[in-house]
Design a protein around this motif. Structure first.
Motif, PDB file in Angstrom:
ATOM      1  N   LEU A 193       0.857  -1.178   0.000  1.00 34.78           N
ATOM      2  CA  LEU A 193       0.000   0.000   0.000  1.00 34.78           C
ATOM      3  C   LEU A 193       0.896   1.231   0.000  1.00 34.78           C
ATOM      4  O   LEU A 193       1.788   1.361   0.832  1.00 34.78           O
ATOM      5  CB  LEU A 193      -0.902   0.014   1.244  1.00 34.78           C
ATOM      6  CG  LEU A 193      -1.763   1.262   1.436  1.00 34.78           C
ATOM      7  CD1 LEU A 193      -2.778   1.391   0.301  1.00 34.78           C
ATOM      8  CD2 LEU A 193      -2.453   1.225   2.793  1.00 34.78           C
ATOM      9  N   THR A 194       0.624   2.143  -0.962  1.00 38.46           N
ATOM     10  CA  THR A 194       1.414   3.360  -1.085  1.00 38.46           C
ATOM     11  C   THR A 194       0.475   4.558  -1.070  1.00 38.46           C
ATOM     12  O   THR A 194      -0.555   4.568  -1.769  1.00 38.46           O
ATOM     13  CB  THR A 194       2.233   3.361  -2.389  1.00 38.46           C
ATOM     14  OG1 THR A 194       3.053   2.198  -2.424  1.00 38.46           O
ATOM     15  CG2 THR A 194       3.116   4.588  -2.462  1.00 38.46           C
ATOM     16  N   ALA A 195       0.819   5.565  -0.288  1.00 37.71           N
ATOM     17  CA  ALA A 195       0.028   6.794  -0.222  1.00 37.71           C
ATOM     18  C   ALA A 195       0.968   7.981  -0.197  1.00 37.71           C
ATOM     19  O   ALA A 195       2.045   7.920   0.407  1.00 37.71           O
ATOM     20  CB  ALA A 195      -0.858   6.794   1.026  1.00 37.71           C
ATOM     21  N   SER A 196       0.580   9.058  -0.881  1.00 38.88           N
ATOM     22  CA  SER A 196       1.395  10.269  -0.915  1.00 38.88           C
ATOM     23  C   SER A 196       0.495  11.495  -0.800  1.00 38.88           C
ATOM     24  O   SER A 196      -0.662  11.488  -1.239  1.00 38.88           O
ATOM     25  CB  SER A 196       2.229  10.335  -2.190  1.00 38.88           C
ATOM     26  OG  SER A 196       1.388  10.445  -3.320  1.00 38.88           O
ATOM     27  N   HIS A 197       1.063  12.549  -0.228  1.00 37.01           N
ATOM     28  CA  HIS A 197       0.333  13.812  -0.064  1.00 37.01           C
ATOM     29  C   HIS A 197       1.277  14.947  -0.406  1.00 37.01           C
ATOM     30  O   HIS A 197       2.360  15.055   0.165  1.00 37.01           O
ATOM     31  CB  HIS A 197      -0.176  13.963   1.367  1.00 37.01           C
ATOM     32  CG  HIS A 197      -0.848  15.285   1.611  1.00 37.01           C
ATOM     33  ND1 HIS A 197      -2.082  15.622   1.071  1.00 37.01           N
ATOM     34  CD2 HIS A 197      -0.437  16.370   2.332  1.00 37.01           C
ATOM     35  CE1 HIS A 197      -2.418  16.830   1.453  1.00 37.01           C
ATOM     36  NE2 HIS A 197      -1.438  17.323   2.214  1.00 37.01           N
ATOM     37  N   THR A 198       0.853  15.776  -1.366  1.00 34.17           N
ATOM     38  CA  THR A 198       1.658  16.907  -1.801  1.00 34.17           C
ATOM     39  C   THR A 198       0.809  18.170  -1.664  1.00 34.17           C
ATOM     40  O   THR A 198      -0.178  18.341  -2.388  1.00 34.17           O
ATOM     41  CB  THR A 198       2.097  16.741  -3.267  1.00 34.17           C
ATOM     42  OG1 THR A 198       2.785  15.498  -3.400  1.00 34.17           O
ATOM     43  CG2 THR A 198       3.010  17.877  -3.680  1.00 34.17           C
ATOM     44  N   PRO A 199       1.134  19.062  -0.723  1.00 37.06           N
ATOM     45  CA  PRO A 199       0.326  20.283  -0.522  1.00 37.06           C
ATOM     46  C   PRO A 199       0.417  21.233  -1.705  1.00 37.06           C
ATOM     47  O   PRO A 199       1.210  21.043  -2.637  1.00 37.06           O
ATOM     48  CB  PRO A 199       0.953  20.898   0.739  1.00 37.06           C
ATOM     49  CG  PRO A 199       1.692  19.782   1.394  1.00 37.06           C
ATOM     50  CD  PRO A 199       2.172  18.902   0.277  1.00 37.06           C
ATOM     51  N   ALA A 200      -0.408  22.236  -1.689  1.00 40.03           N
ATOM     52  CA  ALA A 200      -0.462  23.225  -2.773  1.00 40.03           C
ATOM     53  C   ALA A 200       0.900  23.837  -3.010  1.00 40.03           C
ATOM     54  O   ALA A 200       1.613  24.200  -2.080  1.00 40.03           O
ATOM     55  CB  ALA A 200      -1.470  24.318  -2.437  1.00 40.03           C
ATOM     56  N   GLY A 201       1.244  23.953  -4.257  1.00 40.84           N
ATOM     57  CA  GLY A 201       2.500  24.578  -4.635  1.00 40.84           C
ATOM     58  C   GLY A 201       3.568  23.587  -4.992  1.00 40.84           C
ATOM     59  O   GLY A 201       4.569  23.957  -5.584  1.00 40.84           O
ATOM     60  N   ALA A 202       3.368  22.307  -4.695  1.00 42.38           N
ATOM     61  CA  ALA A 202       4.421  21.344  -4.965  1.00 42.38           C
ATOM     62  C   ALA A 202       4.066  20.358  -6.058  1.00 42.38           C
ATOM     63  O   ALA A 202       4.873  19.533  -6.430  1.00 42.38           O
ATOM     64  CB  ALA A 202       4.754  20.567  -3.681  1.00 42.38           C
ATOM     65  N   ALA A 203       2.831  20.396  -6.552  1.00 41.21           N
ATOM     66  CA  ALA A 203       2.406  19.414  -7.539  1.00 41.21           C
ATOM     67  C   ALA A 203       3.130  19.624  -8.854  1.00 41.21           C
ATOM     68  O   ALA A 203       3.083  20.693  -9.439  1.00 41.21           O
ATOM     69  CB  ALA A 203       0.907  19.503  -7.742  1.00 41.21           C
ATOM     70  N   SER A 204       3.797  18.612  -9.310  1.00 50.46           N
ATOM     71  CA  SER A 204       4.566  18.722 -10.540  1.00 50.46           C
ATOM     72  C   SER A 204       3.624  18.726 -11.745  1.00 50.46           C
ATOM     73  O   SER A 204       2.669  17.947 -11.807  1.00 50.46           O
ATOM     74  CB  SER A 204       5.553  17.557 -10.636  1.00 50.46           C
ATOM     75  OG  SER A 204       6.254  17.593 -11.852  1.00 50.46           O
ATOM     76  N   GLY A 205       3.944  19.589 -12.729  1.00 58.12           N
ATOM     77  CA  GLY A 205       3.170  19.637 -13.964  1.00 58.12           C
ATOM     78  C   GLY A 205       1.987  20.576 -13.930  1.00 58.12           C
ATOM     79  O   GLY A 205       1.239  20.665 -14.904  1.00 58.12           O
ATOM     80  N   TYR A 206       1.754  21.218 -12.818  1.00 59.03           N
ATOM     81  CA  TYR A 206       0.642  22.160 -12.723  1.00 59.03           C
ATOM     82  C   TYR A 206       1.175  23.579 -12.661  1.00 59.03           C
ATOM     83  O   TYR A 206       2.135  23.876 -11.940  1.00 59.03           O
ATOM     84  CB  TYR A 206      -0.206  21.871 -11.478  1.00 59.03           C
ATOM     85  CG  TYR A 206      -0.924  20.537 -11.536  1.00 59.03           C
ATOM     86  CD1 TYR A 206      -2.167  20.428 -12.145  1.00 59.03           C
ATOM     87  CD2 TYR A 206      -0.331  19.403 -10.980  1.00 59.03           C
ATOM     88  CE1 TYR A 206      -2.826  19.209 -12.190  1.00 59.03           C
ATOM     89  CE2 TYR A 206      -0.976  18.178 -11.033  1.00 59.03           C
ATOM     90  CZ  TYR A 206      -2.223  18.092 -11.634  1.00 59.03           C
ATOM     91  OH  TYR A 206      -2.862  16.885 -11.669  1.00 59.03           O
ATOM     92  N   MET A 207       0.503  24.496 -13.429  1.00 58.38           N
ATOM     93  CA  MET A 207       0.943  25.889 -13.442  1.00 58.38           C
ATOM     94  C   MET A 207       0.487  26.614 -12.197  1.00 58.38           C
ATOM     95  O   MET A 207       1.120  27.555 -11.751  1.00 58.38           O
ATOM     96  CB  MET A 207       0.401  26.596 -14.695  1.00 58.38           C
ATOM     97  CG  MET A 207       0.931  26.016 -15.999  1.00 58.38           C
ATOM     98  SD  MET A 207       0.217  26.828 -17.440  1.00 58.38           S
ATOM     99  CE  MET A 207       0.707  28.514 -17.152  1.00 58.38           C
TER     100      MET A 207
END
Length: 502
Positions: A276-290
């Motif tokens: 089981l793998t889970a990840s959380h990336t808060p606003a500003g760190a998501a790759s590929g999003y402007m």
């Protein structure tokens, strides 16, 4: 000399005598200094501590793994027909991974108990070996010192005899041949003295090498000291105890169970792995999003091995062969332990009988020497008779000294074969030899409340014709009952064995 000077001299002599007594080292002191100084034993102690970390390491592989990180990235997006976009992106992310089903990791966790037990057994075995080396070195030097005393006494006896012959030669009561025979014997005695001095020097160097420090003298064995007793008296009880508890046997038992789990780990490579793998990336760190974007993902993944080119089959066959090797080594170690116990038991009993006979022989040869000297004075015995009687008496005395030490050494080797030689046992032998204690003796660990020896063999080790050893967890009750008088350092072995999960 006035009263003040006499008092000062007496005080000085008392101080010197006290210092000499304080500098004498007994058997227990030699053993304790050797165990503290031995670098190989220190290495085994560190290795045992390292092996003890196998359990938390293997357990950690089954627990959740959390990884966090932070980063900052520059993005440049060029799209035909649209304005170019350039922006910076920074933030942090957390990833959680939890194994759901991984039989290989679970087997490694079970195997870690045996790895920790192996380290504890290795250390206990190394400590016992150091004790044996120290005891042997102690008795070797005592024997060398006793031999030097014997050689000096023999030379002094020959000196007196030669002086008497020279006196008689002057008055015509002895021949030149008698004088020459006595001189030849005296030269031979001087050679024995030199050999004895050299041997004492070498044995002292060996003992100082073991203890790591020089010392003035060793404590002498009491004239009233008797030989330690042996209980139980029958050889098969000792052989059974050695076959079940010898440290080499315990090592091979642990190795066999480790080999069994290695086979299980190799077979686990054919099973699926679920994670089981889970990840959380808060606003500003998501790759590929402007624009700042918060992403949270969770996934249950299943990995199924399909084809590995035959490597897994070869690995399983390899581990099976190694398991058979470990089983054969266990059987060999069991047989060797039993044979060693029988050998040392026989040596001890033969030594007891030899000491008893030599004690009477020494008394008889001393009486014969005294009678021969009287006969020589009255003219019924020749000078050569005195020389032969002297040589026989001192040779028997030397053999008695060696036999006493060899007998005690055989007993301690028997205790070592049964994995029951410890510092407490050395303390009891030390008390017996130095103070001439009566009774007591040295008894087996299994004397009180023990199961029959045959039951221990069934529980503790596989029979010689078995292809698989009994689980090591079945050995724990026998060990717990047999080790009620064991030293503190063996508690690590018992703790490690009792921690093994079925």
């Amino acid at each position: 000399m006035n009263k003040r000077a006499l008092t000062g001299a007496l005080v000085m002599l008392a101080t010197v005598a006290y210092a000499g007594a304080a500098a004498a080292v007994d058997l227990l002191g030699v053993v304790e200094r050797s165990t503290d100084h031995d670098a190989d034993l220190a290495a085994f102690r560190a290795g045992s501590r390292a092996a003890g970390q196998a359990v938390p390491k293997a357990r950690a592989a089954l627990l959740p793994q959390v990884v966090g990180g932070w980063g900052r990235a520059y993005n440049s997006v060029v799209t035909e027909g649209l304005p170019n976009t350039h922006y910076w992106q920074s933030g942090w992310t957390v990833v959680l991974t939890q194994p759901v089903f991984d039989w290989s990791k679970w087997t490694t966790y079970r195997q870690a108990d045996f790895v920790a037990a192996r380290g504890a057994v290795d250390f206990a075995r190394a400590r016992q070996a150091v004790i044996l080396r120290a005891v042997e070195a102690y008795f070797d030097e005592l024997a060398a010192e006793d031999e030097m005393t014997r050689a000096n006494d023999y030379a002094a006896t020959l000196d007196l005899h030669l002086s008497e012959l020279v006196r008689k030669r002057r008055v015509g009561e002895a021949t030149v041949i008698d004088v020459r025979d006595a001189e030849a014997a005296r030269e031979q005695a001087q050679l024995q003295q030199q050999d004895a001095r050299d041997e004492v020097h070498l044995k002292r160097l060996a003992l100082e090498h073991l203890t790591g420090e020089p010392f003035e003298a060793l404590s002498r064995v009491s004239e009233a000291a008797g030989l330690p007793g042996l209980s139980p008296p029958d050889v098969e009880s000792w052989a059974s105890q050695a076959a079940a508890h010898d440290y080499t046997v315990q090592q091979k038992q642990v190795d066999h169970h480790i080999a069994e789990l290695e086979v299980e780990k190799a077979r686990a490579a054919r099973l699926p792995v679920v994670s089981l793998t889970a990840s959380h990336t808060p606003a500003g760190a998501a790759s590929g999003y402007m624009r700042p974007t918060t992403t949270t993902t969770a996934m249950l993944s299943v990995t199924i091995p399909i084809f590995e080119g035959g490597a897994n089959t070869a690995t399983i066959d390899e581990k099976l062969a190694l398991q058979d090797k470990a089983q054969d080594e266990l059987v060999a170690a069991t047989r060797t332990a039993g044979a060693s116990a029988r050998e040392y038991w026989s040596r001890f009993h033969a030594g007891v009988a030899r000491v008893d006979v030599l004690s009477r022989v020494v008394q008889s040869s001393q009486a014969a020497l005294d009678a021969t000297k009287v006969g020589y004075r009255v003219g019924s015995r020749a000078s050569t008779d005195v020389l032969r009687a002297s040589e026989a008496y001192f040779a028997n005395r030397r053999d008695l000294i060696r036999a006493r030490y060899a007998t005690v050494m055989a007993l301690l080797q028997l205790k070592a074969a049964a994995a029951s030689l410890d510092v407490d046992e050395i303390a009891r032998v030390n008390e017996l030899l130095l103070n001439g204690a009566v009774g007591g003796g040295i008894v087996a660990d299994a004397e009180a409340g023990r199961k029959p020896a045959s039951a221990e063999v069934k529980q503790g080790v596989a029979p010689a014709d078995a292809r698989h050893s009994a689980p090591i967890t079945n050995m724990q009750p026998a060990l717990a009952e047999a080790d009620t008088r064991r030293p503190k350092f063996d508690a690590d072995v018992l703790r490690a064995l009792s921690a093994i999960r079925p």
